[in-house]
Design an enzyme around this catalytic site. Structure first.
Site, PDB file in Angstrom:
ATOM      1  CG  ASP A 506      -1.872   1.144   1.294  1.00 35.48           C
ATOM      2  OD1 ASP A 506      -1.676   2.117   0.544  1.00 35.48           O
ATOM      3  OD2 ASP A 506      -2.835   1.080   2.095  1.00 35.48           O
ATOM      4  CG  HIS A 507       3.441   3.763  -3.215  1.00 38.42           C
ATOM      5  ND1 HIS A 507       4.439   4.131  -2.329  1.00 38.42           N
ATOM      6  CD2 HIS A 507       4.025   3.846  -4.453  1.00 38.42           C
ATOM      7  CE1 HIS A 507       5.540   4.418  -2.972  1.00 38.42           C
ATOM      8  NE2 HIS A 507       5.327   4.254  -4.276  1.00 38.42           N
ATOM      9  NE  ARG A 508      -3.968   4.113   1.280  1.00 37.24           N
ATOM     10  CZ  ARG A 508      -5.115   3.763   1.853  1.00 37.24           C
ATOM     11  NH1 ARG A 508      -6.104   4.659   1.937  1.00 37.24           N
ATOM     12  NH2 ARG A 508      -5.266   2.564   2.347  1.00 37.24           N
TER      13      ARG A 508
END
Length: 535
Positions: A506-508
């Site tokens: 999850d690149h967040r």
């Protein structure tokens, strides 16, 4: 004997609804307390719902395949020695039983209308009737005694179509007899009402029915008419005794030439209306056939519900909520293959099937300890104050392919267990997941997930994160692949046992550098499995 309602319970923590997969009982069955009466599927668990009473099944109030909210009444029981606590007031018992000869007066209920009496008869079974819940509801709405309906379904089961046919048959009988039921009892039905009832049955046939009514043959035994009128009837191919007339001579029916003309015209219109109705029916049938032909290429229609729908909704939520990035890499695992082969027979002597999965789980724990951001979940319960929750426990979910879809049982506290302990637990969870016997609790609390698509021949993939976790590692198949090996004499291409890895994040929450660093740690431990002894 009282009636008890049973509401769909919360069969899993926080569950709002469930799919009623199948009924295990029928109306009229005797059940005991804790006997399973239905199978309900919710989230990713299939559970049996037990009866809370000793008694008799009175009515099933939900259909198989129906999504039922928790708290809705799904079944009623007749319980000995209990008061009736159903929400609706029970109708009073009739003072006399209905005579088997069908006498209307013996079926009357004191102080109740004919409609309510019909409702009570349809709702209270005299014997066991196999009928779908929807058919029972339809019978109540149409005031049809379900006991009198012949079932056309499997095993004589009464279907909606059977109930509708019984209702239509009763309407036909009422129209023919010139009577129908009202709230005040039987009353005479007018000619206009009978025609209206007939016309409501089929719009395509109504014109034919109306024309046929005006061309109805009189069928007399004797008719008075002038010789010219009789010749006119013969030329039209009409039996003069069939021509309707209101005129009389000496007390006998008298037919005029005008009556012959009107009757002949009415018969021609009736024949034309029948031809038109047949043509419309054929056209409708052709359209239906065309629709069926258009679907000839469809081999099967599979309802999108249950576990498959739950998985789809979870995947959709994850993919469209968390921006996915997948990091791919490959590591040489020659030593891991040798270690597993060396200890495989020893594990078998202890009744353990040793796979590569426990080694991978230990390598993941080593990577999560060095890069804890991957051992996290994202709490978005408050969108304005979301938090990244870095976990201090290592609970790894193992994705298992089953006939019902992908299920993810969770191995808790992986860091505290040995390779053999993990082997036993993984094998047990995977086996029970395929048999749909894994519990809801055993699929909760994960902090990281593994999916092994290499088991069916895959190499690389882009796994979807098991939201709200923030990372998932996909394993390709372990097999020999060409690898460049450095030596003093130069570089050589040799065959090595290798394991492809696909890490989705999850690149967040996780940066690409963290993903690469984590993967490097995992690969280092898989290349040197003796390091896992330190875990």
């Amino acid at each position: 004997m009282g009636v008890k309602e049973f509401k769909l319970p919360d069969v899993g923590e926080g569950v709002a609804e469930g799919e009623l997969v199948s009924w295990l009982v029928e109306a009229g069955d005797t059940v005991t307390e804790d006997q399973a009466v239905a199978e309900v599927e919710t989230d990713k668990a299939l559970v049996e719902v037990p009866s809370p009473y000793n008694g008799t099944v009175k009515e099933l109030l939900a259909e198989e395949g129906e999504i039922v909210p928790v708290g809705d009444v799904i079944i009623t029981f007749e319980v000995e020695g209990e008061g009736d606590d159903a929400s609706a007031e029970k109708a009073p018992e009739p003072e006399t039983e209905a005579d088997e000869s069908g006498d209307d007066e013996s079926e009357a209920v004191a102080g109740e209308s004919a409609e309510k009496g019909a409702d009570q008869r349809a709702e209270t079974p005299k014997g066991r009737v196999f009928a779908a819940p929807s058919a029972r509801r339809l019978a109540r709405e149409l005031n049809v005694d379900i006991q009198s309906v012949d079932g056309s379904g499997p095993g004589g089961r009464v279907t909606d179509a059977d109930v509708q046919a019984a209702a239509n048959g009763r309407m036909d009988s009422d129209v023919e007899d010139g009577e129908e039921e009202s709230d005040d009892g039987p009353r005479e039905v007018s000619t206009d009402e009978k025609k209206s009832a007939v016309s409501r049955r089929d719009d395509g046939q109504s014109a034919a029915n109306g024309a046929a009514a005006s061309a109805e043959a009189a069928g007399r035994d004797r008719t008075l008419a002038a010789p010219a009128t009789r010749r006119m009837a013969e030329e039209e191919g009409i039996d003069i005794d069939d021509v309707p007339t209101d005129e009389t001579r000496d007390g006998q029916a008298f037919v005029t030439p005008e009556a012959i003309t009107q009757y002949a015209q009415a018969q021609r219109e009736a024949r034309e209306a029948e031809v038109q109705a047949d043509a419309e029916a054929a056209e409708a049938g052709g359209a239906e056939s065309a629709t069926e032909a258009a679907e000839d290429g469809v081999a099967e229609r599979i309802p999108y519900r249950g576990v498959r729908r739950t998985i789809g909704q979870q995947m959709e939520k994850s993919l469209y909520t968390a921006p996915h990035v997948t990091h791919h890499d490959t590591t040489v695992v020659d030593e891991l293959v040798d270690v597993r082969a060396e200890y495989k027979e020893l594990a078998a002597e202890r009744d353990v099937k040793l796979t590569y999965m426990p080694f991978v789980m230990k390598a993941i724990v080593a990577g999560l300890r060095e890069h804890p951001i991957l051992n996290s979940t994202l709490d978005e319960s408050d969108p304005d104050d979301a938090e990244i929750l870095v976990r201090d426990e290592y609970n790894i979910g193992i994705a298992v392919a089953t006939d019902a879809g992908l299920m993810v049982p969770v191995v808790k506290n992986v860091d505290e267990k040995s390779i053999l302990q993990l082997s036993r637990e993984v094998n047990d969870l995977a086996s029970r997941a395929r048999e749909r016997k894994v519990t809801r609790e055993e699929m909760q609390g994960g902090t990281f997930t593994i999916t092994n698509f290499g088991a069916i021949g895959g190499e690389y993939a882009t796994p979807i994160i098991n939201y709200p976790e923030t990372a998932i590692l996909g394993l390709g198949g372990i097999e020999k692949r060409p690898v460049v090996e450095e030596s003093e004499d130069g570089d050589d291409v040799v065959a090595k046992e290798t394991l492809p890895l696909s890490l989705s994040i999850d690149h967040r929450v996780i940066d690409g550098a963290d993903a690469a660093a984590f993967t490097n740690t995992v690969m280092e431990n898989l290349r040197n499995p003796k390091l896992l002894l330190l875990e």
